[in-house]
Design a protein around this motif. Structure first.
Motif, mmCIF file in Angstrom:
data_model
loop_
_atom_site.group_PDB
_atom_site.id
_atom_site.type_symbol
_atom_site.label_atom_id
_atom_site.label_comp_id
_atom_site.label_asym_id
_atom_site.label_seq_id
_atom_site.Cartn_x
_atom_site.Cartn_y
_atom_site.Cartn_z
ATOM 1 N N ALA A 9 12.336 -1.344 10.744
ATOM 2 C CA ALA A 9 11.073 -2.030 10.454
ATOM 3 C C ALA A 9 11.262 -3.182 9.461
ATOM 4 C CB ALA A 9 10.049 -1.039 9.927
ATOM 5 N N LYS A 10 12.106 -2.984 8.450
ATOM 6 C CA LYS A 10 12.308 -4.031 7.454
ATOM 7 C C LYS A 10 12.889 -5.289 8.107
ATOM 8 C CE LYS A 10 14.906 -5.302 3.411
ATOM 9 N NZ LYS A 10 16.133 -5.187 2.738
ATOM 10 N N TYR A 11 13.907 -5.123 8.963
ATOM 11 C CA TYR A 11 14.542 -6.269 9.599
ATOM 12 C C TYR A 11 13.636 -6.892 10.656
ATOM 13 C CZ TYR A 11 18.657 -4.483 7.248
ATOM 14 O OH TYR A 11 19.533 -4.046 6.308
ATOM 15 N N ALA A 12 12.867 -6.091 11.342
ATOM 16 C CA ALA A 12 11.942 -6.623 12.341
ATOM 17 C C ALA A 12 10.897 -7.507 11.674
ATOM 18 C CB ALA A 12 11.271 -5.487 13.100
ATOM 19 N N GLY A 13 10.370 -7.058 10.552
ATOM 20 C CA GLY A 13 9.396 -7.864 9.812
ATOM 21 C C GLY A 13 10.002 -9.156 9.310
ATOM 22 N N ASP A 14 11.233 -9.081 8.799
ATOM 23 C CA ASP A 14 11.920 -10.286 8.326
ATOM 24 C C ASP A 14 12.166 -11.264 9.472
ATOM 25 O OD1 ASP A 14 11.926 -9.243 5.791
ATOM 26 O OD2 ASP A 14 14.030 -8.604 5.845
ATOM 27 N N LEU A 15 12.591 -10.740 10.617
ATOM 28 C CA LEU A 15 12.860 -11.587 11.775
ATOM 29 C C LEU A 15 11.593 -12.314 12.238
ATOM 30 C CD1 LEU A 15 14.864 -12.505 13.999
ATOM 31 C CD2 LEU A 15 14.086 -10.526 15.311
ATOM 32 N N VAL A 16 10.500 -11.598 12.325
ATOM 33 C CA VAL A 16 9.237 -12.205 12.746
ATOM 34 C C VAL A 16 8.787 -13.256 11.733
ATOM 35 C CG1 VAL A 16 6.787 -11.751 13.150
ATOM 36 C CG2 VAL A 16 8.514 -10.257 14.155
ATOM 37 N N SER A 17 8.940 -12.971 10.446
ATOM 38 C CA SER A 17 8.552 -13.937 9.414
ATOM 39 C C SER A 17 9.395 -15.203 9.491
ATOM 40 C CB SER A 17 8.696 -13.322 8.023
ATOM 41 O OG SER A 17 7.828 -12.237 7.880
ATOM 42 N N ILE A 18 10.695 -15.045 9.649
ATOM 43 C CA ILE A 18 11.587 -16.206 9.715
ATOM 44 C C ILE A 18 11.290 -17.049 10.956
ATOM 45 C CG2 ILE A 18 13.995 -16.904 10.051
ATOM 46 C CD1 ILE A 18 14.734 -14.523 8.188
ATOM 47 N N LEU A 19 11.125 -16.408 12.107
ATOM 48 C CA LEU A 19 10.825 -17.154 13.327
ATOM 49 C C LEU A 19 9.469 -17.854 13.241
ATOM 50 C CD1 LEU A 19 12.208 -14.847 16.142
ATOM 51 C CD2 LEU A 19 13.088 -17.051 15.384
ATOM 52 N N SER A 20 8.494 -17.185 12.649
ATOM 53 C CA SER A 20 7.178 -17.811 12.483
ATOM 54 C C SER A 20 7.278 -19.036 11.582
ATOM 55 C CB SER A 20 6.182 -16.821 11.888
ATOM 56 O OG SER A 20 5.984 -15.748 12.766
ATOM 57 N N PHE A 21 8.059 -18.931 10.511
ATOM 58 C CA PHE A 21 8.251 -20.061 9.602
ATOM 59 C C PHE A 21 8.947 -21.221 10.315
ATOM 60 C CE2 PHE A 21 10.960 -22.383 6.619
ATOM 61 C CZ PHE A 21 9.988 -22.883 5.758
ATOM 62 N N LEU A 22 9.981 -20.927 11.119
ATOM 63 C CA LEU A 22 10.702 -21.979 11.834
ATOM 64 C C LEU A 22 9.811 -22.691 12.849
ATOM 65 C CD1 LEU A 22 14.183 -20.308 12.429
ATOM 66 C CD2 LEU A 22 13.633 -22.184 10.863
ATOM 67 N N ILE A 23 8.997 -21.939 13.566
ATOM 68 C CA ILE A 23 8.096 -22.532 14.553
ATOM 69 C C ILE A 23 7.047 -23.401 13.875
ATOM 70 C CG2 ILE A 23 6.297 -21.999 16.258
ATOM 71 C CD1 ILE A 23 8.044 -19.547 17.024
ATOM 72 N N ALA A 24 6.472 -22.907 12.781
ATOM 73 C CA ALA A 24 5.465 -23.695 12.050
ATOM 74 C C ALA A 24 6.085 -24.946 11.438
ATOM 75 C CB ALA A 24 4.812 -22.838 10.977
ATOM 76 N N SER A 25 7.310 -24.830 10.913
ATOM 77 C CA SER A 25 7.991 -25.989 10.330
ATOM 78 C C SER A 25 8.297 -27.040 11.395
ATOM 79 C CB SER A 25 9.290 -25.562 9.655
ATOM 80 O OG SER A 25 9.027 -24.684 8.599
ATOM 81 N N ALA A 26 8.714 -26.600 12.565
ATOM 82 C CA ALA A 26 8.990 -27.535 13.650
ATOM 83 C C ALA A 26 7.711 -28.237 14.105
ATOM 84 C CB ALA A 26 9.636 -26.803 14.829
ATOM 85 N N ALA A 27 6.606 -27.508 14.176
ATOM 86 C CA ALA A 27 5.328 -28.117 14.555
ATOM 87 C C ALA A 27 4.887 -29.147 13.515
ATOM 88 C CB ALA A 27 4.264 -27.037 14.727
ATOM 89 N N LEU A 28 5.094 -28.839 12.241
ATOM 90 C CA LEU A 28 4.749 -29.776 11.177
ATOM 91 C C LEU A 28 5.647 -31.010 11.238
ATOM 92 C CD1 LEU A 28 2.967 -30.298 8.699
ATOM 93 C CD2 LEU A 28 4.721 -29.194 7.322
ATOM 94 N N ALA A 29 6.923 -30.825 11.508
ATOM 95 C CA ALA A 29 7.846 -31.953 11.615
ATOM 96 C C ALA A 29 7.441 -32.871 12.765
ATOM 97 C CB ALA A 29 9.276 -31.448 11.803
ATOM 98 N N LEU A 30 7.030 -32.300 13.895
ATOM 99 C CA LEU A 30 6.628 -33.118 15.040
ATOM 100 C C LEU A 30 5.353 -33.895 14.761
ATOM 101 C CD1 LEU A 30 7.325 -31.069 18.269
ATOM 102 C CD2 LEU A 30 8.518 -33.052 17.387
#
Length: 113
Positions: free
Chosen positions: A16-37
């Motif tokens: 559960a700890k790693y799953a939560g971290d993975l989802v948080s990191i991917l969400s951050f990367l997707i939001a950052s890419a959308a902001l960059a675009l």
């Protein structure tokens, strides 16, 4: 396979700890890419950063209705919302189907029949 089914397949096998971290990191990367675009002007078609732009665009899930009007290899015919694209394209001597931003090619001249 889309992201949702991929997550549903992989996440049950992660603690559960790693799953939560993975989802948080991917969400951050997707939001950052959308902001960059939002602020990144698309590069020219032959540019070295065009591939990077396409990668960031894919990461931001910028496709379909969310796609930017300007792409590295195409330029949209920007007209008022109430105007007819076929009339505007004909005025400029362009093929109406090739002047659409999602045509996948630069606008080409209208064929004379």
């Amino acid at each position: 396979m889309d992201w949702t089914s991929l997550f549903q397949t992989i996440l049950p096998y992660l603690p559960a700890k790693y799953a939560g971290d993975l989802v948080s990191i991917l969400s951050f990367l997707i939001a950052s890419a959308a902001l960059a675009l939002r602020f990144w002007k698309p590069p020219a078609a032959g540019s070295k950063v065009a591939l990077l732009y396409r990668f960031v665009s894919a990461l931001a899930q910028s496709r379909g209705w969310n796609t930017n009007a300007y792409q590295p290899d195409a330029k949209a015919l920007m007209i008022p919302a109430g105007a007819d694209r076929a009339v505007a394209a004909a005025t400029l001597g362009l093929d109406p189907t090739s002047s659409h931003p999602k045509a996948g090619e630069p606008p080409r001249a209208a064929s004379l029949n």
